[in-house]
Design a protein around this motif. Structure first.
Motif, PDB file in Angstrom:
ATOM      1  N   CYS A   1       1.096  -1.165  -0.028  1.00 25.57           N
ATOM      2  CA  CYS A   1      -0.079   0.013  -0.007  1.00 25.57           C
ATOM      3  C   CYS A   1       0.983   1.158   0.026  1.00 25.57           C
ATOM      4  O   CYS A   1       1.589   1.294   0.972  1.00 25.57           O
ATOM      5  CB  CYS A   1      -0.904  -0.104   1.325  1.00 25.57           C
ATOM      6  SG  CYS A   1      -1.956   1.666   1.468  1.00 25.57           S
TER       7      CYS A   1
ATOM      8  N   CYS B   1      -6.633  -1.605   0.489  1.00 25.57           N
ATOM      9  CA  CYS B   1      -5.578  -2.221   1.490  1.00 25.57           C
ATOM     10  C   CYS B   1      -6.055  -2.726   2.607  1.00 25.57           C
ATOM     11  O   CYS B   1      -7.349  -2.067   3.079  1.00 25.57           O
ATOM     12  CB  CYS B   1      -4.816  -0.936   1.855  1.00 25.57           C
ATOM     13  SG  CYS B   1      -3.636  -1.010   3.240  1.00 25.57           S
TER      14      CYS B   1
ATOM     15  N   LEU C   1      -2.265  -5.002  -0.399  1.00 26.51           N
ATOM     16  CA  LEU C   1      -3.238  -4.613  -1.330  1.00 26.51           C
ATOM     17  C   LEU C   1      -3.790  -5.961  -1.643  1.00 26.51           C
ATOM     18  O   LEU C   1      -3.460  -6.812  -2.100  1.00 26.51           O
ATOM     19  CB  LEU C   1      -2.772  -3.728  -2.365  1.00 26.51           C
ATOM     20  CG  LEU C   1      -2.535  -2.361  -2.019  1.00 26.51           C
ATOM     21  CD1 LEU C   1      -2.152  -1.540  -3.215  1.00 26.51           C
ATOM     22  CD2 LEU C   1      -3.472  -1.540  -1.073  1.00 26.51           C
TER      23      LEU C   1
END
Length: 516
Positions: free
Chosen positions: A7, A25, A14
């Motif tokens: 992320c 996320c 993610l």
């Protein structure tokens, strides 16, 4: 997957969110566009877990948390390897979330009678696994002119009208068709999950893999060439049929022949390409069997194995039988007794019907468990089938059956003075024997033999014609006991047909693990 899809905001992992079409996320909940997000690094070398039970290969950039095979629930954590085979050229991203699958499955099984509690409850439904399944995409060009025979029927108060015409269609289009390239996904299942919207194919983007798994292609593309051509021609003919219906309610008369003529106008536009198409899998163990629920991750089309809870079935049967017995006793009290000499003919009819059902069911079990209709499993080139369906006997067999049955009914009609039950009883056993004799494969099942034993008892009761009531009632009771056994075995055979064999277990786990 954390080091592959970090992320940008917090460094967490993610995953691809099908409902938003974005990367999400797991830690901070931030969303990122797939087109704008670039993973830190992406290596085409990926982990491969091979299932020792069914042979399926599950792959992903990281197999974090993947411990069981989505096809059979068998432990695969200790069978790890690496592959540099790479990913296919194309992909259709998941459009449905796990929650969507659960909701569709619940609506599908709602109201299904005798469904096991493990399949009708909510426990374990979170075990749906998102799996990108390999498909071959075949590309054809349709060109030329095809003439199809169309027809329609109308009627008025006096006459019925049958109109015939020829519809000329100029073909000039490109058409693509996907066929599963997985040896572990049965063709009969994948065909029930069609269609995918092939026009939604995108160039492969690794971001769509985040949070999902995949299987390697295990089938050579040459296996499905004829099948893909047949599916393309059938799609075109269905469109032609729709056009005919819009034009004064006509319909194509010779569907199969028209498909064959359209197939002759198909040429390969370009070589087939590999693609990942989205499927959600739920695996439910049932002793040494496994039941599948598979959901098309793009359209939501759902396939589910729905076995019967034998305990529920037996309880319902006993209650129904008790109620029917009470009603019969009331009828006898009002209208008097019935002629017990008719009973053997009635049981003969039931035995014959059960013989037919058992013969058809054993044929289907044989074909399923020997994968005779699964070209991907056998590796045999699949022949084109335009309107495929299971047939116990051919049209010529059916015609001969009808003629022979009419002759026998006429003969026994004179013999038995037109008694309805006698005529139907003798005709039914003839039909049952012809159906069994014309099966295409497999061997006699025990259920069929039990049903045949019931028919034999009925025939003995008919032709031996015992004069003492004790023998008459004894044969009737024996026949009823055999019919009960056959009914139970037919239910067990149905469960065998509604599930798939599981070669081995290493430990309890994966999917659902109920026993019933």
């Amino acid at each position: 997957m954390a080091e592959l899809f970090p992320c940008p905001s917090c460094g967490g992992q993610l995953v691809y969110d099908p409902t938003r079409g974005q990367m999400k996320c797991r830690s901070c909940g931030s969303f990122f566009d797939v087109e704008g997000y670039k993973p830190k690094s992406f290596d085409y070398t990926r982990q491969i877990l091979t299932c020792p039970s069914c042979g399926g290969e599950v792959a992903a950039p990281s197999l974090e948390g993947m411990e069981f095979c989505p096809y059979c629930g068998t432990e695969i954590a200790n069978a790890q390897a690496f592959s540099e085979k790479g990913y296919p050229e194309l992909i259709i991203p998941f459009s449905l979330s796990k929650e969507d699958c659960i909701d569709r499955y619940r609506r599908m099984v709602k109201g299904v009678p005798f469904l096991p509690d493990e399949l009708s409850g909510t426990d374990g439904l979170s075990s749906f696994v998102g799996l990108y399944t390999p498909y071959w995409i075949y590309h054809y060009k349709a060109s030329g002119t095809v003439v199809a025979s169309v027809e329609k029927y109308t009627s008025d108060a006096v006459y019925d009208y049958h109109y015939l015409a020829d519809m000329k269609t100029d073909l000039d289009c490109s058409i693509s068709m996907g066929v599963d390239a997985s040896a572990t996904l049965d063709d009969t299942v994948s065909e029930k999950l069609d269609p995918f919207f092939i026009d939604k194919l995108e160039e492969f983007n690794p971001d769509y893999m985040a949070g999902f798994y995949a299987e390697n292609s295990t089938v050579d593309p040459s296996v499905y060439v004829d099948s893909a051509r047949a599916k393309c021609s059938e799609t075109i003919v269905k469109k032609m049929d729709q056009m005919a219906e819009e034009n004064n309610d006509y319909s194509i008369g010779d569907f199969k022949g028209t498909c064959q003529r359209v197939a002759d106008h198909l040429t390969v536009e370009k070589e087939c390409t590999g693609a990942y198409l989205p499927l959600w899998f739920l695996t439910t163990r049932k002793n040494n069997r496994v039941a599948y629920t598979v959901v098309n991750g793009q359209t939501g089309v759902t396939y589910a194995d729905l076995p019967v809870d034998i305990g529920k079935y037996v309880r319902a049967s006993l209650i129904t039988s008790f109620v029917c017995a009470i009603l019969l006793l009331l009828l006898f009290a009002v209208f008097g007794t019935i002629d017990m000499r008719i009973v053997p003919y009635v049981t003969l009819i039931f035995s014959s019907v059960l013989m037919i059902i058992s013969a058809i069911q054993s044929e289907r079990i044989y074909r399923k468990e020997n994968h005779t209709d699964d070209a991907g499993y056998t590796g045999v080139k699949k022949r084109a089938e335009y309107k495929g369906s299971f047939k116990v006997f051919s049209g010529k067999d059916a015609a001969g059956l009808v003629v022979g049955g009419l002759c026998l009914i006429g003969f026994f009609g004179n013999l038995f003075s037109g008694n309805f039950f006698k005529l139907i009883g003798i005709a039914s056993i003839v039909v049952a024997l012809v159906v069994i004799a014309t099966r295409t494969s497999g061997s006699f099942s025990k259920t069929t033999l039990f049903a045949g034993a019931g028919a034999a008892i009925s025939l003995a009761d008919i032709f031996l014609a015992p004069h003492q009531d004790i023998f008459l009632y004894g044969l009737i009771i024996a026949n009823l006991l055999v019919l009960i056994i056959v009914a139970y075995r037919l239910t067990a055979d149905y469960n065998r047909l509604a599930t798939s064999p599981l070669p081995q277990f290493q430990k309890t786990g994966g999917g659902l693990n109920e026993r019933y």
